[in-house]
Design an enzyme around this catalytic site. Structure first.
Site, PDB file in Angstrom:
ATOM      1  CB  ALA A 228      -0.878  -0.016   1.201  1.00 21.83           C
ATOM      2  CB  CYS A 281       6.086   4.946   6.677  1.00 20.21           C
ATOM      3  SG  CYS A 281       5.945   4.828   8.459  1.00 20.21           S
ATOM      4  CG  PHE A 343       6.204  14.423   6.847  1.00 17.91           C
ATOM      5  CD1 PHE A 343       6.030  14.334   8.030  1.00 17.91           C
ATOM      6  CD2 PHE A 343       5.587  13.466   5.696  1.00 17.91           C
ATOM      7  CE1 PHE A 343       5.230  13.317   8.344  1.00 17.91           C
ATOM      8  CE2 PHE A 343       4.460  12.781   6.348  1.00 17.91           C
ATOM      9  CZ  PHE A 343       4.329  12.631   7.299  1.00 17.91           C
ATOM     10  CE  LYS A 344       0.039  14.662   5.935  1.00 15.14           C
ATOM     11  NZ  LYS A 344      -0.754  13.195   5.795  1.00 15.14           N
TER      12      LYS A 344
HETATM   13  P1  NAD Z   1       7.384   6.277  16.768  1.00  8.88           P
HETATM   14  O1  NAD Z   1       8.963   6.273  16.836  1.00  8.88           O
HETATM   15  O2  NAD Z   1       6.619   7.520  16.821  1.00  8.88           O
HETATM   16  O3  NAD Z   1       6.898   5.488  18.216  1.00  8.88           O
HETATM   17  C1  NAD Z   1       7.617   4.089  18.680  1.00  8.88           C
HETATM   18  C2  NAD Z   1       7.560   4.203  19.925  1.00  8.88           C
HETATM   19  O4  NAD Z   1       7.977   2.979  20.753  1.00  8.88           O
HETATM   20  C3  NAD Z   1       8.538   5.124  20.632  1.00  8.88           C
HETATM   21  O5  NAD Z   1       7.939   5.973  21.520  1.00  8.88           O
HETATM   22  C4  NAD Z   1       9.575   4.080  21.382  1.00  8.88           C
HETATM   23  O6  NAD Z   1      10.282   4.834  22.441  1.00  8.88           O
HETATM   24  C5  NAD Z   1       8.714   3.054  21.553  1.00  8.88           C
HETATM   25  N1  NAD Z   1       9.438   1.638  21.873  1.00  8.88           N
HETATM   26  C6  NAD Z   1      10.481   1.275  20.983  1.00  8.88           C
HETATM   27  N2  NAD Z   1      10.853  -0.186  21.555  1.00  8.88           N
HETATM   28  C7  NAD Z   1      10.140  -0.283  22.804  1.00  8.88           C
HETATM   29  C8  NAD Z   1       9.901  -1.230  23.746  1.00  8.88           C
HETATM   30  N3  NAD Z   1      10.873  -2.306  23.718  1.00  8.88           N
HETATM   31  N4  NAD Z   1       9.030  -1.034  24.783  1.00  8.88           N
HETATM   32  C9  NAD Z   1       8.564   0.164  24.726  1.00  8.88           C
HETATM   33  N5  NAD Z   1       8.333   1.079  23.944  1.00  8.88           N
HETATM   34  C10 NAD Z   1       9.311   1.028  23.029  1.00  8.88           C
HETATM   35  O7  NAD Z   1       6.880   5.452  15.519  1.00  8.88           O
HETATM   36  P2  NAD Z   1       5.636   5.327  15.019  1.00  8.88           P
HETATM   37  O8  NAD Z   1       5.521   6.565  13.817  1.00  8.88           O
HETATM   38  O9  NAD Z   1       4.350   5.492  15.759  1.00  8.88           O
HETATM   39  O10 NAD Z   1       5.705   4.083  13.943  1.00  8.88           O
HETATM   40  C11 NAD Z   1       5.385   2.667  14.741  1.00  8.88           C
HETATM   41  C12 NAD Z   1       5.235   1.754  13.799  1.00  8.88           C
HETATM   42  O11 NAD Z   1       3.942   1.926  12.853  1.00  8.88           O
HETATM   43  C13 NAD Z   1       6.348   1.691  12.752  1.00  8.88           C
HETATM   44  O12 NAD Z   1       6.489   0.462  12.289  1.00  8.88           O
HETATM   45  C14 NAD Z   1       5.657   2.499  11.488  1.00  8.88           C
HETATM   46  O13 NAD Z   1       6.173   2.160  10.149  1.00  8.88           O
HETATM   47  C15 NAD Z   1       4.304   2.127  11.444  1.00  8.88           C
HETATM   48  N6  NAD Z   1       3.457   3.014  11.054  1.00  8.88           N
HETATM   49  C16 NAD Z   1       3.616   4.463  11.315  1.00  8.88           C
HETATM   50  C17 NAD Z   1       2.541   5.448  10.815  1.00  8.88           C
HETATM   51  C18 NAD Z   1       2.920   6.607  11.227  1.00  8.88           C
HETATM   52  O14 NAD Z   1       2.105   7.598  10.326  1.00  8.88           O
HETATM   53  N7  NAD Z   1       3.718   7.492  11.859  1.00  8.88           N
HETATM   54  C19 NAD Z   1       1.373   4.823   9.812  1.00  8.88           C
HETATM   55  C20 NAD Z   1       1.340   3.634   9.942  1.00  8.88           C
HETATM   56  C21 NAD Z   1       2.233   2.749  10.363  1.00  8.88           C
HETATM   57  C1  UGA Z   2       1.279   7.506   4.674  1.00  9.28           C
HETATM   58  C2  UGA Z   2       0.031   6.754   4.331  1.00  9.28           C
HETATM   59  O1  UGA Z   2      -0.406   7.689   3.411  1.00  9.28           O
HETATM   60  C3  UGA Z   2      -0.467   5.892   5.368  1.00  9.28           C
HETATM   61  O2  UGA Z   2      -1.383   5.257   4.743  1.00  9.28           O
HETATM   62  C4  UGA Z   2       0.610   5.116   6.104  1.00  9.28           C
HETATM   63  O3  UGA Z   2      -0.213   4.472   7.127  1.00  9.28           O
HETATM   64  C5  UGA Z   2       1.609   5.912   6.649  1.00  9.28           C
HETATM   65  O4  UGA Z   2       2.238   6.483   5.436  1.00  9.28           O
HETATM   66  C6  UGA Z   2       2.418   5.101   7.127  1.00  9.28           C
HETATM   67  O5  UGA Z   2       2.640   3.870   7.076  1.00  9.28           O
HETATM   68  O6  UGA Z   2       3.458   5.653   8.100  1.00  9.28           O
HETATM   69  P1  UGA Z   2       2.037   9.584   5.901  1.00  9.28           P
HETATM   70  O7  UGA Z   2       3.180   9.535   5.595  1.00  9.28           O
HETATM   71  O8  UGA Z   2       1.618  10.025   7.205  1.00  9.28           O
HETATM   72  O9  UGA Z   2       1.155   8.586   5.618  1.00  9.28           O
HETATM   73  O10 UGA Z   2       1.427  10.901   4.934  1.00  9.28           O
HETATM   74  P2  UGA Z   2       0.734  11.176   3.570  1.00  9.28           P
HETATM   75  O11 UGA Z   2      -0.221  11.761   3.395  1.00  9.28           O
HETATM   76  O12 UGA Z   2       0.918   9.683   2.582  1.00  9.28           O
HETATM   77  O13 UGA Z   2       2.158  11.644   2.918  1.00  9.28           O
HETATM   78  C7  UGA Z   2       3.236  11.440   2.789  1.00  9.28           C
HETATM   79  C8  UGA Z   2       4.209  12.260   1.812  1.00  9.28           C
HETATM   80  O14 UGA Z   2       3.741  12.359   0.356  1.00  9.28           O
HETATM   81  C9  UGA Z   2       4.127  13.603   2.339  1.00  9.28           C
HETATM   82  O15 UGA Z   2       5.429  14.236   2.067  1.00  9.28           O
HETATM   83  C10 UGA Z   2       3.270  14.457   1.423  1.00  9.28           C
HETATM   84  O16 UGA Z   2       3.357  15.771   1.335  1.00  9.28           O
HETATM   85  C11 UGA Z   2       3.379  13.625   0.142  1.00  9.28           C
HETATM   86  N1  UGA Z   2       2.529  13.793  -0.862  1.00  9.28           N
HETATM   87  C12 UGA Z   2       1.401  13.187  -0.357  1.00  9.28           C
HETATM   88  C13 UGA Z   2       2.572  14.344  -2.051  1.00  9.28           C
HETATM   89  O17 UGA Z   2       3.756  14.800  -2.227  1.00  9.28           O
HETATM   90  N2  UGA Z   2       1.368  14.346  -2.988  1.00  9.28           N
HETATM   91  C14 UGA Z   2       0.462  13.889  -2.602  1.00  9.28           C
HETATM   92  O18 UGA Z   2      -0.514  13.756  -3.454  1.00  9.28           O
HETATM   93  C15 UGA Z   2       0.227  13.143  -1.616  1.00  9.28           C
END
Ligand code: NAD
Ligand code: UGA
Length: 465
Positions: A228, A281, A343-344
């Protein structure tokens, strides 16, 4: 196995763990949810009185925290106690790209996942459903299962315990996380244990229509998350590549996006031109996919996905080069205002923000930068550049401003990096007297209505036209 989930633990109080558990707590009042983290400062901030200073800024989040925190939603550093009391444990820890050893620069570093699994294995009691929410490489559930069934860990506290492992990837996007969680396009649950799947599904059914909850085997679920993100990033690289053709031909990328997006087979979303995708991500997950392809000797497939990343870096470099060229081939000692650093829009997250690399290019060319972002803290920007720049003189070239006006003072050019709403409303006639002549605006997000800006005052470069 229990027929009802009463206590949930989430390991990881970050951008995913915090908001996703807040929404479950908001929708499931009879479940007690505790989000645990090893980072004490973060937990302190989640528990802090100032709801404007939560570790994650997301529209709608503070209202839910106000409603649920201390009622059925808790933030804690007590891993042992929370794990032992939980029927279901979400793993939402970070899964960064490995920076050394085998697979460095591509493979996911699963040390935090492994550590979480070990803690669960040690402290869980009775039957526990373990849910992978982090984004991980295919087959990670197998690793988790093996750690959980390790005899040594079990003997450590001699308790009778068993586990089911499910995959439940998160698709929220930052800036719209709460809305995405409240109205998801789909909920994906991968697993083999139908009772465990049913129990997790029941939680989501409190607010998500049943037809949107889909179940697959573990490996399809794990892979779908990577795919995705790869497809979304691919659309951005595609439209960004077209932005350069538009600039050379007189076509307008916004018009092209609209024209192709009206084809229902293509669709209109994710066709916005920009300075390249950022965020924690997209890059990491594509690298992960590439590593997986290489591991299975799918060289051509790996190369295909690599191209999405190389167009992304190319777009960023292209913008830096255009700025230098437009400013008479040199920006040495000129001042450039950078508007937006996240980043956005609508997030305080700076991970992989295109602003970082573009700022580094401009510094390399000798420019002074005035950076302003409405949500990213000054210390966060300083932390990034202190890490990236070893030369103290270069660090001194960066000034973090408290307002748009302050950032524009004595500036030669304004570079719009993030599509914050505030920047759409700038009164350019009031900015012009603050700047040096000739005054440039570089709009990398296409947020300005350039017809309304006085071209006798400003030179304007707007991406993709
Ligand atoms: P983040 O870094 O914001 O948060 C992760 C947290 O986990 C940190 O606060 C860290 O201290 C904690 N941690 C690490 N190891 C630990 C342990 N052993 N025990 C307790 N806490 C611990 O990361 P995130 O952005 O929330 O992303 C988490 C996962 O979700 C990643 O795999 C990412 O790819 C995925 N994901 C992120 C997004 C997003 O928008 N940020 C969206 C979808 C999926
Ligand atoms: C993205 C996905 O959209 C989520 O579905 C996913 O869960 C997440 O990654 C993840 O796994 O972390 P996110 O990175 O938070 O979410 O934000 P997006 O809205 O996807 O934007 C990502 C980047 O692409 C940003 O820098 C944004 O400015 C850029 N973007 C997005 C563009 O340049 N053009 C677009 O049309 C859309």
């Amino acid at each position: 196995m229990k027929k009802i989930i009463k206590n949930i633990c989430c390991i990881g109080a970050g951008y995913v763990g915090g908001p996703s558990m807040a929404v479950i707590a908001h929708k499931c009042k009879d479940i007690k949810i505790t989000v645990v983290d090893i980072n004490e400062e973060k937990i302190k901030a989640w528990n802090g009185d100032d709801l404007n200073n939560l570790p994650v800024f997301e529209p709608g989040l503070k209202e839910i925290i106000r409603e649920c925190r201390g009622v059925n939603l808790f933030f804690s550093n007590e891993l042992k106690k929370t794990i032992s009391e939980s029927d279901m444990i979400f793993i939402s820890v970070n899964t960064p790209t490995k920076n050394k050893g085998i697979g460095a620069g591509k493979a996911s570093d699963l040390k935090y996942i492994e550590l979480s699994a070990r803690e669960i294995s040690k402290y869980a009691e009775g039957h526990t459903i373990v849910v992978e929410k982090s984004t991980i490489p295919v087959k990670t559930a197998q690793t988790i299962k093996e750690i959980l069934s390790s005899q040594k860990e079990k003997e450590l506290n001699n308790k009778n315990k068993s586990f089911s492992v499910l995959s439940n990837p998160e698709f929220l996007a930052e800036g719209t996380a709460i809305n995405d969680l409240l109205n998801p396009d789909r909920i994906l649950i991968g697993g083999e244990d139908s009772l465990a799947i049913d129990l997790l599904s029941k939680i989501y059914e409190n607010w998500v229509p049943e037809k949107k909850i889909i179940t697959t085997n573990l490996w399809s679920s794990e892979l779908s998350k990577l795919v995705a993100n790869a497809f979304l990033a691919q659309r951005i690289s595609s439209i960004n590549s077209i932005s350069a053709i538009c600039e050379s031909t007189g076509a307008d990328v916004a018009e092209v996006s609209k024209a192709i997006g009206m084809d229902s087979r293509i669709g209109k979303n994710f066709l916005k031109v920009g300075p390249g995708f950022g965020g924690s991500c997209f890059k990491k997950d594509i690298l992960n996919l590439i590593y997986l392809c290489e591991k299975f000797n799918l060289v051509e497939v790996a190369k295909y996905w690599e191209q999405i990343l190389s167009i992304n870096s190319w777009q960023q470099k292209r913008i830096s080069k255009i700025i230098v060229e437009k400013l008479f081939g040199t920006i040495s000692e000129k001042t450039i205002t950078v508007l937006g650093f996240s980043f956005k829009a609508n997030t305080n997250d700076t991970r992989e923000s295109p602003a970082i690399d573009i700022c580094l290019d401009l510094i390399e060319e000798g420019a002074n930068l005035n950076i302003y972002d409405p949500k990213v803290e000054k210390q966060e920007i300083e932390r990034i550049f202190n890490k990236k720049l070893k030369n103290k003189i270069e660090i001194k070239k960066i000034n973090i401003s408290g307002s748009v006006k302050e950032a524009c003072l004595n500036s030669d050019a304004i570079l719009i990096m993030t599509e914050w709403e505030d920047f759409r409303e700038i009164e350019w006639d009031k900015i012009y007297p603050l700047m040096r002549d000739p005054s440039w605006i570089f709009d990398t997000r296409r947020i300005l209505n350039i017809e309304s800006i006085d071209h006798n005052k400003f030179n304007i470069w707007s991406i993709g036209r």
